[in-house]
Design a protein around this motif. Structure first.
Motif, mmCIF file in Angstrom:
data_model
loop_
_atom_site.group_PDB
_atom_site.id
_atom_site.type_symbol
_atom_site.label_atom_id
_atom_site.label_comp_id
_atom_site.label_asym_id
_atom_site.label_seq_id
_atom_site.Cartn_x
_atom_site.Cartn_y
_atom_site.Cartn_z
ATOM 1 N N GLY A 206 49.526 43.672 49.230
ATOM 2 C CA GLY A 206 48.176 43.866 50.072
ATOM 3 C C GLY A 206 46.850 43.936 49.122
ATOM 4 O O GLY A 206 47.385 43.649 47.655
ATOM 5 N N ASP A 207 46.857 45.459 48.788
ATOM 6 C CA ASP A 207 45.110 46.015 48.269
ATOM 7 C C ASP A 207 46.255 46.457 46.681
ATOM 8 O O ASP A 207 46.699 47.424 46.989
ATOM 9 C CB ASP A 207 44.373 46.787 48.310
ATOM 10 N N VAL A 208 45.766 45.035 45.063
ATOM 11 C CA VAL A 208 46.818 45.903 44.527
ATOM 12 C C VAL A 208 46.299 47.282 44.084
ATOM 13 O O VAL A 208 46.767 47.940 43.857
ATOM 14 C CB VAL A 208 46.481 45.280 42.568
ATOM 15 N N ASP A 225 48.255 45.191 30.279
ATOM 16 C CA ASP A 225 47.579 44.162 31.480
ATOM 17 C C ASP A 225 48.071 42.668 30.846
ATOM 18 O O ASP A 225 47.684 42.944 29.612
ATOM 19 C CB ASP A 225 46.868 44.802 31.765
ATOM 20 N N ASN A 226 48.831 42.570 31.894
ATOM 21 C CA ASN A 226 49.266 40.791 31.319
ATOM 22 C C ASN A 226 47.979 39.779 32.314
ATOM 23 O O ASN A 226 48.203 38.427 32.344
ATOM 24 C CB ASN A 226 50.305 40.196 31.867
ATOM 25 N N VAL A 227 47.822 40.261 33.286
ATOM 26 C CA VAL A 227 47.631 39.602 34.605
ATOM 27 C C VAL A 227 45.936 40.009 34.509
ATOM 28 O O VAL A 227 44.697 38.836 35.273
ATOM 29 C CB VAL A 227 47.970 40.304 35.770
ATOM 30 N N GLY A 228 44.993 41.069 34.315
ATOM 31 C CA GLY A 228 43.156 41.233 34.176
ATOM 32 C C GLY A 228 42.862 41.647 36.313
ATOM 33 O O GLY A 228 44.004 40.987 36.965
ATOM 34 N N GLY A 229 41.977 41.327 36.319
ATOM 35 C CA GLY A 229 41.066 41.074 37.393
ATOM 36 C C GLY A 229 41.522 42.597 38.391
ATOM 37 O O GLY A 229 41.236 42.999 37.910
ATOM 38 N N ASP A 230 42.715 41.679 39.386
ATOM 39 C CA ASP A 230 42.737 43.226 40.876
ATOM 40 C C ASP A 230 43.495 44.403 39.705
ATOM 41 O O ASP A 230 43.916 45.298 39.865
ATOM 42 C CB ASP A 230 42.919 42.833 42.173
ATOM 43 N N HIS A 231 44.565 43.443 39.750
ATOM 44 C CA HIS A 231 45.342 44.165 38.610
ATOM 45 C C HIS A 231 44.662 44.899 37.440
ATOM 46 O O HIS A 231 44.779 46.868 37.844
ATOM 47 C CB HIS A 231 46.475 44.045 37.617
ATOM 48 N N GLN A 233 41.688 46.957 37.562
ATOM 49 C CA GLN A 233 40.639 47.722 38.448
ATOM 50 C C GLN A 233 41.239 48.520 39.050
ATOM 51 O O GLN A 233 40.835 49.644 38.829
ATOM 52 C CB GLN A 233 40.030 46.613 39.670
ATOM 53 N N ALA A 234 42.507 48.118 39.975
ATOM 54 C CA ALA A 234 43.893 48.994 40.617
ATOM 55 C C ALA A 234 44.043 50.151 39.269
ATOM 56 O O ALA A 234 44.253 51.328 39.388
ATOM 57 C CB ALA A 234 45.381 48.501 40.200
ATOM 58 N N ALA A 235 44.656 49.550 37.939
ATOM 59 C CA ALA A 235 45.487 50.664 36.746
ATOM 60 C C ALA A 235 43.941 51.882 36.044
ATOM 61 O O ALA A 235 43.714 52.874 36.442
ATOM 62 C CB ALA A 235 45.215 50.093 35.240
ATOM 63 N N LEU A 236 42.766 51.071 36.916
ATOM 64 C CA LEU A 236 41.330 52.474 36.052
ATOM 65 C C LEU A 236 40.998 53.030 37.194
ATOM 66 O O LEU A 236 41.386 54.353 37.255
ATOM 67 C CB LEU A 236 39.817 50.912 36.318
ATOM 68 N N ALA A 237 41.832 52.762 38.468
ATOM 69 C CA ALA A 237 41.063 54.100 39.642
ATOM 70 C C ALA A 237 43.032 55.259 39.577
ATOM 71 O O ALA A 237 43.527 55.887 40.060
ATOM 72 C CB ALA A 237 41.727 53.185 41.270
ATOM 73 N N SER A 238 43.805 54.176 38.906
ATOM 74 C CA SER A 238 45.633 54.966 39.149
ATOM 75 C C SER A 238 45.265 55.849 38.000
ATOM 76 O O SER A 238 46.443 56.782 37.583
ATOM 77 C CB SER A 238 46.517 54.145 39.010
ATOM 78 N N PHE A 239 44.483 55.944 36.529
ATOM 79 C CA PHE A 239 44.763 56.633 35.436
ATOM 80 C C PHE A 239 44.664 57.565 35.834
ATOM 81 O O PHE A 239 43.540 58.214 36.428
ATOM 82 C CB PHE A 239 43.445 55.761 33.982
ATOM 83 N N GLY A 262 34.207 41.751 37.177
ATOM 84 C CA GLY A 262 34.742 42.277 35.894
ATOM 85 C C GLY A 262 35.002 44.186 37.469
ATOM 86 O O GLY A 262 34.362 43.388 38.324
ATOM 87 N N PRO A 263 35.833 44.734 37.070
ATOM 88 C CA PRO A 263 36.065 45.887 37.922
ATOM 89 C C PRO A 263 34.892 46.636 38.094
ATOM 90 O O PRO A 263 33.604 47.014 37.480
ATOM 91 C CB PRO A 263 36.858 47.017 36.855
ATOM 92 N N ASP A 264 35.044 46.753 39.595
ATOM 93 C CA ASP A 264 33.618 47.918 39.701
ATOM 94 C C ASP A 264 34.001 49.317 39.910
ATOM 95 O O ASP A 264 33.058 50.258 40.217
ATOM 96 C CB ASP A 264 33.724 47.744 41.333
ATOM 97 N N ASN A 265 35.285 50.064 38.635
ATOM 98 C CA ASN A 265 35.028 51.585 38.903
ATOM 99 C C ASN A 265 35.175 51.286 37.274
ATOM 100 O O ASN A 265 36.244 52.727 36.130
ATOM 101 C CB ASN A 265 36.969 51.582 38.844
ATOM 102 N N MET A 266 34.333 50.944 36.491
ATOM 103 C CA MET A 266 34.250 51.622 34.502
ATOM 104 C C MET A 266 33.682 52.213 34.353
ATOM 105 O O MET A 266 34.525 53.040 33.557
ATOM 106 C CB MET A 266 33.774 49.887 34.057
ATOM 107 N N ALA A 267 33.318 53.626 35.688
ATOM 108 C CA ALA A 267 32.685 54.864 35.481
ATOM 109 C C ALA A 267 34.443 55.532 34.944
ATOM 110 O O ALA A 267 33.915 56.931 34.094
ATOM 111 C CB ALA A 267 31.984 54.809 36.147
#
Ligand code: NDP
Length: 337
Positions: A206-208, A225-231, A233-239, A262-267
């Motif tokens: 599903g959505d990471v 992070d070993n993967v980047g991309g969607d991972h 972005q997911a971490a930035l949302a969960s921090f 790039g992640p859409d949640n850099m803010a």
């Protein structure tokens, strides 16, 4: 006694665009020149195939120079000295080196490093858990992300060489909760059953961002992070506030020709006071002795396990590399000569 007067080696024949194919490589057998004073000849026992090698196959600026076309692929390997013209590195010595994808290599003794045999462990551990990938995990968690006791850690690429070491090291460092992502249900099961993770998920399910939110409902403090991309972005949302990421790799983009979005949640970096810090191991070699001492101690206490996915034969090295890039490995992918 195996003949070591010739070497079978793998060369880069053309630069891959996107996913490499076997046609980008060439295998050749060459007669080795007479050994000069100060040189050793080594019969390799294990070769390492590593994601960073993909970057070196392209002609792009990076932290290591690109491989030259028509030249042998270099990289980590371990073997035994079979002929020596130098004091202090006699026949039979086990040596670690960067001469790479060849069954027999030779060169100045200074480019080889003697490593002691570790009773009960194969030589190959020097190429992963007690070597480059283990130390990468250690540096990322300690110096880069400054993991503190009790914190929640998320590790992407968790069932690979760096990831399996990182989960266990996080545990030894006192992490409160360790979460990992990997690409198959079998790998996810191993994370919790063998590698000290508290929870894991298959990123194909599903959505990471949602999968991570379910695994870490109270958020994460550290992301390795070993993967980047969607991972990422997911971490930035969960921090949680003050979260730190050690950016170790971005394998999801190594074989793409599209520019990765790039992640859409850099803010969130701003509003949550986050720190993202990239690193390459070569800049942190001052931690080598500390890593060896602590990791060996954890090993001796029975507190470290590992997996190897072994492919036999120098002629299968390219396939081993490609399989690793596609997730065909559990733990460290190695070629046994
Ligand atoms: P691994 O043993 O982890 O092998 C690579 C793994 O990447 C595969 O098994 C696969 O597992 C996973 N993978 C491949 N494509 C994707 C994708 N699109 N999304 C998610 N996962 C994917 O390799 P290493 O442990 O050697 O390296 C792991 C990472 O660490 C790499 O990014 C590498 O570049 C980096 N690295 C960085 C260093 C540094 O100094 N900064 C040093 C060493 C490594 P799965 O089945 O789970 O998809």
């Amino acid at each position: 006694m195996t003949d070591t007067s010739t070497a079978t080696r793998i060369l880069l024949d053309s630069r891959p665009v996107g996913w490499p194919t076997p046609e980008n490589f060439r295998i050749e057998e060459v007669a080795l020149p007479e050994l000069e004073a100060g040189q050793v000849r080594v019969r390799n026992e294990f070769l390492s195939v590593d994601p960073y090698m993909r970057g070196r196959m392209s002609d792009a600026r990076s932290y290591v120079a690109p491989y030259a076309l028509g030249a042998q692929i270099t990289g980590g390997a371990i073997g035994r000295v079979v002929a020596s013209r130098v004091d202090g590195m006699p026949e039979g010595s086990v040596v670690l080196h960067q001469h790479g994808w060849s069954d027999v290599v030779q060169g100045d003794a200074a480019t080889f490093r003697i490593v002691p045999d570790i009773p009960g462990l194969p030589l190959s551990v020097r190429l992963h858990v007690l070597g480059m990938t283990g130390m990468t995990a250690y540096v990322g968690l300690t110096r880069i992300a400054a993991l503190r006791e009790g914190e929640t850690v998320f590790i992407s690429g968790a069932a690979g060489a760096v990831g399996t070491a990182a989960g266990q090291i996080a545990r030894h460092l006192g992490a409160g909760r360790v979460i990992g992502s990997a690409g198959t249900p079998e790998k996810v099961a191993l994370l919790t059953q063998k590698y000290g993770y508290d929870a894991g998920f298959d990123y194909h399910d599903g959505d990471v961002r949602e999968l991570l939110a379910q695994a870490a409902p109270e958020g994460i403090d550290v992301f390795f992070d070993n993967v980047g991309g969607d991972h990422l972005q997911a971490a930035l949302a969960s921090f949680r506030d003050g979260g730190r990421a050690a950016l170790c790799g971005a394998i999801s983009s190594y074989n793409t020709t599209d520019r990765a979005a790039g992640p859409d949640n850099m803010a969130n970096l701003i509003t949550r006071g986050l720190t993202l810090r990239g690193f390459t191991l070569g800049d942190h070699l001052d931690l080598s002795a500390e890593f060896q001492q602590r990791m060996t101690g954890w090993f001796e206490d029975g507190g470290i396990v590992y997996d190897e996915t072994i492919v036999d034969g120098i002629e299968n090295t390219v396939q081993a590399f490609l399989d690793m890039m596609r997730g065909g490995n559990i733990g460290k992918m190695l070629v046994r000569i």
